[in-house]
Scaffold this active site. Structure first.
Site, mmCIF file in Angstrom:
data_model
loop_
_atom_site.group_PDB
_atom_site.id
_atom_site.type_symbol
_atom_site.label_atom_id
_atom_site.label_comp_id
_atom_site.label_asym_id
_atom_site.label_seq_id
_atom_site.Cartn_x
_atom_site.Cartn_y
_atom_site.Cartn_z
ATOM 1 N N GLY A 47 0.806 -1.215 0.000
ATOM 2 C CA GLY A 47 0.000 0.000 0.000
ATOM 3 C C GLY A 47 0.839 1.265 0.000
ATOM 4 N N GLY A 100 -0.327 4.342 0.256
ATOM 5 C CA GLY A 100 -1.222 5.423 0.696
ATOM 6 C C GLY A 100 -0.483 6.327 1.669
ATOM 7 N N PHE A 101 -1.242 7.062 2.460
ATOM 8 C CA PHE A 101 -0.643 8.008 3.411
ATOM 9 C C PHE A 101 0.325 7.299 4.356
ATOM 10 C CE2 PHE A 101 -4.468 10.365 2.233
ATOM 11 C CZ PHE A 101 -3.945 11.630 2.051
ATOM 12 N N VAL A 131 -2.031 -7.477 -3.977
ATOM 13 C CA VAL A 131 -1.699 -8.578 -3.063
ATOM 14 C C VAL A 131 -2.957 -9.391 -2.808
ATOM 15 C CG1 VAL A 131 -0.923 -9.130 -0.720
ATOM 16 C CG2 VAL A 131 0.206 -7.326 -2.021
ATOM 17 N N GLU A 178 -19.082 17.421 1.686
ATOM 18 C CA GLU A 178 -18.281 18.100 0.665
ATOM 19 C C GLU A 178 -18.879 17.888 -0.737
ATOM 20 O OE1 GLU A 178 -14.232 17.978 3.358
ATOM 21 O OE2 GLU A 178 -14.367 16.597 1.697
ATOM 22 N N ASP A 237 -5.581 3.138 8.235
ATOM 23 C CA ASP A 237 -7.003 2.795 8.374
ATOM 24 C C ASP A 237 -7.259 1.337 8.723
ATOM 25 O OD1 ASP A 237 -7.713 5.329 7.734
ATOM 26 O OD2 ASP A 237 -8.729 4.851 5.849
ATOM 27 N N ALA A 288 -6.445 10.659 7.609
ATOM 28 C CA ALA A 288 -5.081 10.748 7.079
ATOM 29 C C ALA A 288 -4.029 11.059 8.150
ATOM 30 C CB ALA A 288 -5.048 11.776 5.946
#
Ligand SMILES: Cc1cc2nc3c(=O)[nH]c(=O)nc-3n(C[C@H](O)[C@H](O)[C@H](O)COP(=O)(O)OP(=O)(O)OC[C@H]3O[C@@H](n4cnc5c(N)ncnc54)[C@H](O)[C@@H]3O)c2cc1C
Length: 456
Positions: free
Chosen positions: A33, A35-36, A101, A192, A322, A339
């Site tokens: 991953g 990501g962040f 994966v 949003e 997460d 995040a």
């Protein structure tokens, strides 16, 4: 838990070779991953001590907080996504493979991917979450999720195509369905999105489609709890609702659930039916649990980890972001899936892995909460900061934009995004409302149906 079958067409030898990752004689950290969380691990490691292999099903990092702007024609996808290879192109011990994966074999210290098997000494699971439909298959088939760039692009095309179709339709009921949008989930993403659609209705679309009566365009925001932004303060919830209703024409429905959807009519728990050909699902996520870690404890789709982010039951496997659940005194049910938690856990783990390899004690993780923000639309946002500081309006909106620019990956992305925002602000326009690849909603739904039927 979705278990992905490994194709039989690979022999074990082929699968091993397919990845072409050389052994450079250093302990190998495999990070699943980009990501962040995953990115921060690499940034905070002592790279000379390790070989780092990052695996991601995409070749780019996605800045998910701005996905809604891609979906509503505010930004191009390359403003919020950056190539993972580019981020670490100066690190010679860094290897990236675009690979999904499929499972982990902890007895052999390998992960199995769609391009082959990869050996690890230390494994970091940073795979994030997937959309949670709470078991409702019909909604999973028909709703628009908001987790990935292609999904945001599909939604953008669909919204614009709806208006193209509406101008040519002679059936008022069809026009109503095409120009009504139902967003499920009153968290930051739902709020949003509702604000952004409201802005399109107010400033942009009436100029494009003068033939349509935009009083008919409706944006519904449906939330099961009694307030919007349930993870923020009462003040933020009330202000966001007020702004949405008064300035962006959103129809907010609280304490209401979506019961059923057939692609044309949304049936709500209060007995109401809303005609709409667009249902956007922003109602929840669940961690991606990879098959294979039999000794791991999984709680509400998150790997239970200790204070060092180590997956309970394994010495050399870590989970962050997460997908990890670390219970602390302050967060007994795990940290919020946001995040900053992912960034801070990735940072701490990067440093800890270096300490580990140098024979030092690891440091435990403590989350430093800098507060929460959500934007509602042009000139409007809400912010809850530490020490019970709360504010909203233009200042909150400017702060929200500044923080998002700071955290965006890549200088180019920051400049392009800032440029777009300035353009949109002063022209009241959205430069990216292009239907580049028309999205065939009905075809996509039947394809999804087939996939879901196979999973049962
Ligand atoms: C629409 C939306 C809006 C959001 N807005 C905000 C916000 O305003 N503020 C905020 O703080 N947070 C926000 N969040 C939450 C925030 O994006 C997450 O908390 C954060 O992304 C978590 O980071 P992560 O590294 O754990 O996972 P992610 O950033 O999701 O990264 C996971 C990575 O793993 C890869 N991956 C997944 N499965 C596999 C696999 N099997 N094989 C290979 N690779 C895989 C994915 O491609 C991805 O790159 C938002 C989320 C969404 C969806």
């Amino acid at each position: 838990m979705s278990v992905i079958e490994i194709s039989e067409e690979y022999t074990s030898k082929d699968r091993h070779l397919a990845t072409h990752i050389p052994d450079i004689g250093k302990p190998r950290i495999v990070i699943i991953g980009g990501g962040f969380a995953g990115i921060q691990v690499v940034k905070n490691l002592s790279m000379k001590d390790f070989q780092v292999v990052m695996l991601d099903r995409h070749n780019y990092h996605t800045f998910q907080p701005l996905l809604y702007q891609v979906a509503t024609a505010g930004l191009e996808p390359d403003s919020i996504a950056g190539p993972l290879r580019k981020i670490f192109d100066e690190e010679e011990n860094f290897f990236f493979r675009m690979a999904a994966v499929e499972s982990i074999s902890p007895e052999e210290n390998t992960v199995n991917t769609d391009i082959g098997r990869v050996r690890y000494d230390y494994l970091v699971i940073a795979v994030g979450t997937q959309t949670n439909y709470f078991g409702n298959k019909s909604i999973e088939e028909l709703a628009f999720p908001m987790k990935q760039v292609p999904q945001a692009l599909n939604l953008r095309s669909h919204i614009l195509q709806n208006f193209e179709k509406a101008v040519t339709s002679e059936d008022p009921e069809e026009v109503n369905r095409l120009t009504s949008f139902v967003i499920v989930g009153g968290g930051p993403t739902g709020v949003e999105l509702a604000g952004a659609l409201g802005e399109l209705k107010k400033y942009v679309l009436p100029r494009d489609y003068p033939e349509l009566d935009f009083r008919q365009m409706k944006v519904y925001l449906v939330e099961g709890l009694e307030r919007l932004l349930p993870s923020m303060s009462q003040y933020a919830s009330k202000q966001a609702r007020k702004d949405l209703e008064q300035h962006f024409d959103t129809i907010v429905k609280l304490k209401t659930m979506v019961k059923e959807y057939d692609g044309y009519q949304v049936h709500l728990s209060n007995g109401e039916t809303i005609p709409s050909e667009t249902l956007i699902w922003a109602a929840g996520v669940k961690g991606i649990i990879l098959p294979g870690l039999e000794k791991a404890k999984v709680d509400r789709s998150r790997y239970v980890v200790d204070e060092f982010s180590r997956v309970v039951g394994y010495d050399n496997i870590f989970a962050i972001g997460d997908v990890a659940k670390m219970s602390t005194k302050e967060y007994p049910d795990g940290h919020p899936q946001v995040a900053p938690v992912a960034i801070q856990q990735g940072t701490r783990l990067g440093k800890n892995l270096t300490r580990l390899i140098r024979g030092r004690e690891m440091w435990h993780f403590t989350y430093f909460n800098k507060g929460y923000m959500a934007t509602v639309g042009r000139n409007r946002a809400v912010a809850d900061l530490p020490f019970k500081i709360k504010f909203s309006g233009f200042l909150a909106w400017l702060s929200w934009m500044f923080i998002h620019l700071v955290y965006l990956i890549g200088f180019r992305q920051k400049i392009v995004t800032l440029g777009n925002w300035i353009w949109n602000y002063f022209t009241y326009d959205r430069g990216t409302r292009l239907i580049i690849r028309p999205f065939n909603y009905r075809k996509a739904v039947s394809a999804k149906k087939k996939v879901l039927e196979k999973q049962v």
